[in-house]
Scaffold this active site. Structure first.
Site, mmCIF file in Angstrom:
data_model
loop_
_atom_site.group_PDB
_atom_site.id
_atom_site.type_symbol
_atom_site.label_atom_id
_atom_site.label_comp_id
_atom_site.label_asym_id
_atom_site.label_seq_id
_atom_site.Cartn_x
_atom_site.Cartn_y
_atom_site.Cartn_z
ATOM 1 N N GLU A 62 31.350 175.722 77.869
ATOM 2 C CA GLU A 62 32.190 176.749 77.243
ATOM 3 C C GLU A 62 31.859 178.129 77.808
ATOM 4 O OE1 GLU A 62 32.510 179.024 72.963
ATOM 5 O OE2 GLU A 62 31.699 176.980 73.003
ATOM 6 N N ASP A 66 34.598 180.207 79.962
ATOM 7 C CA ASP A 66 35.030 181.530 79.508
ATOM 8 C C ASP A 66 35.094 182.507 80.681
ATOM 9 O OD1 ASP A 66 35.530 183.660 77.511
ATOM 10 O OD2 ASP A 66 33.523 184.318 78.057
ATOM 11 N N ASN A 131 37.387 176.604 71.910
ATOM 12 C CA ASN A 131 36.099 176.468 72.599
ATOM 13 C C ASN A 131 36.108 175.267 73.537
ATOM 14 O OD1 ASN A 131 35.208 178.653 71.134
ATOM 15 N ND2 ASN A 131 34.059 177.451 69.644
ATOM 16 N N GLU A 134 38.018 176.068 76.725
ATOM 17 C CA GLU A 134 37.186 176.808 77.676
ATOM 18 C C GLU A 134 36.201 175.877 78.378
ATOM 19 O OE1 GLU A 134 36.931 181.368 75.972
ATOM 20 O OE2 GLU A 134 35.436 179.912 75.292
#
Length: 311
Positions: A62, A66, A131, A134
């Site tokens: 994650e 991101d 989440n 990502e």
């Protein structure tokens, strides 16, 4: 094309071909390392562990996803809106990568049905799908590289589910969102204008800082106070998702609640001091008590003397 044909042939001899086909429908290509994609869909509450006993979840992926997502969407937005200012590009990118949008995208492509998590865990939250999205981007990057990851975002996500022109015009009130979050979590949030200057064209520029429980959470610049506050709030919203930062905020909040305890304790010495004065008062009154006793004794002696004389 040739790579996909080779992957299809290999797939015929695999026992886990159903998992490969499932990811192929989402990705448009076959994974090389399917374990990375499976880990991207492991929520931390799933309690899955590696052979060495270490917990396996999607938090590291994650984190990577991101950063990759910011870069890819920034790349796409930059090329799509030529001549637009940095503030416009930043806001447009933020609208695409914000958690609410990623939650919806995860559901659109079917990731929500593949995430593994514990239904008994309180850590299950409304950001879980975003989440996982990502983390999925992070898995694509590790498995296929940046260009294939960008291709997936352009062809399978943005072209299908996101209208860039429409979303660029959409107003998002980040300040209101931050205030709503602060009220829900009982946090003190303040906006402070920290600088005002002129750009190279002599246009006024404002810089605002957001503080949460007195700690800096984000800064933003803009050609109006409102714009600078929005940009600062936008940064703060992202900051509050950082658990390390929130641990610091909670510690600061607990420190702010201590002065009332100190004030209560400071009253106690005053009470004790007043109590210690009582013996002095008793000592002052004691001589009076003794003088009265002497008078009584003298009176008794006089009466006895008088009776003796009469006799």
């Amino acid at each position: 094309m040739l790579r996909n044909q080779i992957d299809k042939i290999r797939l015929l001899f695999r026992k886990d071909r159903e998992s490969y086909l499932c990811f192929y429908r989402i990705l448009g290509f076959y994974p090389h390392n399917i374990q990375i994609y499976e880990q991207a869909l492991l929520h931390k509450s799933s309690a899955v562990r590696s052979e060495k006993g270490r917990p396996l979840n999607n938090e590291r992926l994650e984190f990577l996803g991101d950063a990759i997502l910011d870069a890819i969407v920034g790349d796409i937005v930059y090329k799509r809106f030529e001549g637009k200012r940095e503030g416009f590009l930043t806001n447009t990118r933020s609208k695409i990568v914000q958690r609410e949008t990623l939650n919806k995208l995860a559901v659109e492509i079917g990731l929500d049905k593949l995430i593994k998590y514990s239904t008994r865990s309180s850590s299950h939250n409304s950001y879980m799908y975003g989440n996982a999205f990502e983390a999925f981007i992070g898995a694509i990057y590790l498995d296929q590289g940046y260009e294939r990851c960008k291709q997936f975002m352009e062809q399978r996500i943005i072209n299908r589910y996101i209208d860039l022109d429409k979303i660029s015009r959409k107003e998002v009130n980040f300040k209101s969102k931050l205030i709503e979050w602060s009220q829900k979590n009982k946090m003190e949030v303040s906006f402070e204008l920290i600088e005002q200057f002129l750009d190279h064209d002599s246009n006024p520029v404002f810089q605002t800082e957001v503080r949460i429980e007195g700690l800096p959470a984000g800064t933003g610049t803009g050609y109006s106070k409102k714009e600078s506050q929005q940009n600062a709030a936008q940064m703060a919203i992202k900051k509050v998702k950082d658990q390390t930062f929130m641990d610091t905020v909670n510690e600061a909040k607990s420190q702010h609640s201590k002065p009332s305890e100190v004030e209560t304790e400071s009253v106690e010495p005053e009470l004790t001091e007043s109590e210690t004065m009582e013996p002095d008062t008793l000592e002052t009154e004691a001589p009076e008590a003794e003088t009265t006793a002497d008078k009584v004794e003298t009176t008794v002696n006089e009466v006895e003397a008088t009776e003796t004389e009469k006799e």
